[in-house]
Enzyme design. Structure first.
Site, short mmCIF file in Angstrom:
data_model
loop_
_atom_site.label_atom_id
_atom_site.label_comp_id
_atom_site.label_asym_id
_atom_site.label_seq_id
_atom_site.Cartn_x
_atom_site.Cartn_y
_atom_site.Cartn_z
N LYS A 265 0.81 -1.15 0.06
CA LYS A 265 -0.03 0.04 0.17
C LYS A 265 0.74 1.35 0.05
CE LYS A 265 -3.19 2.62 2.82
NZ LYS A 265 -3.82 3.02 4.25
N ASP A 270 -2.59 10.32 3.23
CA ASP A 270 -4.06 9.97 3.24
C ASP A 270 -4.92 11.15 4.12
OD1 ASP A 270 -6.45 8.66 3.65
OD2 ASP A 270 -5.66 6.98 5.07
N LYS A 277 -10.14 13.35 7.53
CA LYS A 277 -9.64 12.82 9.02
C LYS A 277 -9.63 14.06 9.76
CE LYS A 277 -6.23 9.11 7.86
NZ LYS A 277 -7.15 8.09 8.56
N ASP A 288 1.66 6.75 5.37
CA ASP A 288 0.87 5.62 4.74
C ASP A 288 1.03 5.06 3.68
OD1 ASP A 288 -1.59 4.56 5.36
OD2 ASP A 288 -2.86 5.60 4.18
N ASP A 347 -12.19 7.17 3.62
CA ASP A 347 -10.79 6.99 4.37
C ASP A 347 -10.73 5.61 4.47
OD1 ASP A 347 -8.71 7.88 5.84
OD2 ASP A 347 -9.82 7.91 7.82
N GLU A 349 -9.29 3.77 2.24
CA GLU A 349 -8.93 3.78 0.79
C GLU A 349 -7.91 2.68 0.56
OE1 GLU A 349 -7.62 5.51 3.22
OE2 GLU A 349 -5.63 5.13 2.73
N ARG A 351 -7.54 -0.56 1.27
CA ARG A 351 -8.12 -1.86 0.82
C ARG A 351 -8.50 -1.54 -0.83
NH1 ARG A 351 -12.44 -2.02 5.56
NH2 ARG A 351 -10.71 -0.76 6.56
#
Ligand code: BES
Ligand code: MN
Ligand code: ZN
Length: 492
Positions: A265, A270, A277, A288, A347, A349, A351
């Site tokens: 990933k 993010d 967030k 991230d 959020d 995201e 996956r």
């Protein structure tokens, strides 16, 4: 500066080096190297123990300068704690403490006797590798974005010799390769998100491939991903001015066998997207992309070692931003696999980019797929910052990864991936929802990924808690590079 590792055959009292490193226990017991220094110096160490200046406590250390009878300019006395409690983690901690002190001294090199210490269940190879990696880890300094004249003064410490016989060289070669991979992962993780964006990650991968025999790199652009139908990854990417990149690194070291696949990933920042967030701490979401950085680092280490196996490393590099073009809660995305996904939270995201990367990876017919991702805050709640979350339906693969974590002290802990949890992902509007509610968030995230890896030998590592240290000055750790490289070494 990367630390150079070497082997030495030496005695602690006669070695003419800027610093020798010896261990003492808390129970006034000296290691054999410390005892030799003590004897040659007329009892200097025992006197300091008797006076209480040297405690031998784990995490303590003392630099003794200019001891009579000792050829080295300095003796670094490192506390090992109580002898009967000395275990793998404590040995690593003492090695780290020694390196922390060495990096602050005005010296270029040192000679360490720590690998002579008995650590239950561990051989010389393990002790050398662990001590060397701990040294490089502690000596790492982030300097990339300081004004040149203000850059933290370049450390002079750059080389450590370990006293052991010459047959131990492979352990240090292994350590040097792993250290290079860990450094690569840490540096990418630490760079700010305005520098380390998807294009930057792709450029680093391409640069590595160009510089390394036998490594190739292909970067898929947005248009190619559109042709492949990666509607899920592209949904996340559509709110960012930084276009997504799907990086594919390959290594053919094993002839005509199925590759191991590493998928990371790489959310370079993010924000949460439209499901924004909260502000405080958001800057940490530059980390991230640490799953991708960890997979790249593992790839660097494995190819530096020229491991006799085949590897494919897929990095999904995307930025998750709020924008007039962003995807939104309620959107239904069609993934490359054909499964449709209802976005209930933008959020979640990670996956959404991983599912398409995982589907794409299957075209290489891998024998194993491992992904690493800073996927869920829930994993940090469950396991804290010491263990990565491991989820797999394949017991053998899970055991192998847990064992690699224990051997490298880059540990993981398994969470269940039972079908009982799958119902939490039901959607009224698509084949699957992208969130599973408040319960078992690390597991339901893995359940989501499992929908895209059916029939594969697949394991998921959630490194949300382990990939960086907390706090304003918290640095990327380079995890799970040591675990993954150990896993791959064990397969050779
Ligand atoms: N990157 C985060 C996970 C994360 C959060 C890692 C904090 C490290 C520290 C991920 O993209 C995310 O936002 N996950 C959400 C999922 C939720 C919306 C189901 C989370 O964990 O809150
Ligand atoms: Mn998120
Ligand atoms: Zn994320």
């Amino acid at each position: 500066m990367t630390i150079q590792f070497s082997l030495a055959s030496a005695t602690p009292e006669t070695e003419a080096t800027p610093c020798v490193v010896v261990g003492v226990y808390e129970d006034k017991m000296l290691t054999s190297a410390a005892a030799r220094v003590d004897e040659a110096s007329g009892g200097a160490i025992k006197r300091l123990i008797d006076s209480g200046d040297v405690s031998g406590k784990l995490g303590s250390s003392h630099v003794l300068f200019g001891l009579g009878g000792i050829a080295a300019a300095r003796v670094l006395v490192v506390g090992l704690g109580e002898q009967k409690k000395l275990d793998s983690a404590r040995f690593q901690r003492a090695s780290t403490e020694a390196a922390r002190v060495l990096k602050g001294l005005p010296i270029a090199s040192a000679t360490s006797f720590l690998a002579e210490t008995d650590v239950p269940g561990r051989d010389l190879h393990w002790k050398l590798r662990t001590a060397a990696l701990a040294t490089d880890h502690a000596a790492y300094r982030y300097t990339a974005t300081f004004k040149p004249k203000d850059k933290p003064r370049g450390d002079s410490f750059g080389a450590i010799a370990f006293v052991a016989d010459a047959t131990a060289q492979p352990a240090l070669d292994q350590a040097a390769a792993i250290a290079a991979g860990v450094r690569q992962a840490r540096e990418l993780g630490n760079l700010p998100p305005n520098i380390c964006n998807p294009a930057y990650i792709a450029a680093q991968a391409q640069k590595y491939a160009e510089a390394t025999d036998g490594v190739s790199c292909e970067v898929l652009e947005r248009e190619q991903m559109q042709e492949l139908g990666m509607g899920s990854l592209l949904g996340v990417a559509q709110g960012s001015a930084n276009p997504p990149k799907l990086v594919v690194l390959r290594w053919n070291g094993g002839g005509n066998v199925r590759p191991y696949a590493l998928v990371g990933k790489g959310i370079t920042f993010d924000t949460g997207g439209i499901s924004l967030k909260p502000g405080p701490g958001m800057e940490e979401m530059k980390f991230d992309m640490c799953g991708a950085a960890g997979m790249f680092g593992a790839f660097v280490a494995a190819t530096t070692l020229k491991l006799p196996l085949n590897l494919v490393c897929v990095l999904a590099a995307v930025e998750n931003m709020p924008d007039g073009n962003s995807y939104r809660p309620g959107d239904v995305l069609t993934s490359m696999s054909g499964l449709t996904i209802e976005v209930l939270n933008t959020d979640a995201e990670g996956r959404l980019i991983l599912c398409d990367a995982l589907t794409y990876t299957q075209k290489f017919n891998p024998q194993v797929i491992i992904d690493a991702a800073t996927l869920t805050g829930a994993c940090v709640i469950a396991l804290g910052k010491h263990a990565s979350g491991l989820m797999s339906k394949d017991d053998e693969l899970a055991e192998q990864l847990l064992a690699a974590g224990n051997a490298s002290l880059d540990r993981a802990w398994r969470l269940p991936l039972w079908d009982d949890y799958q119902g939490q992902l039901d959607s009224g509007f698509a084949d699957v929802a992208n969130i599973g509610g408040k319960n078992g968030g690390a597991i339901t995230a893995a359940c989501f990924l499992s929908r895209f890896t059916e029939g594969q030998r697949w394991a998921h590592l959630d490194v949300a808690g382990t990939a960086w240290d907390e706090g304003r000055k918290g640095l990327a750790t380079g995890r799970p590079v040591p675990l993954l490289v150990q896993y791959l070494i064990d397969r050779c």
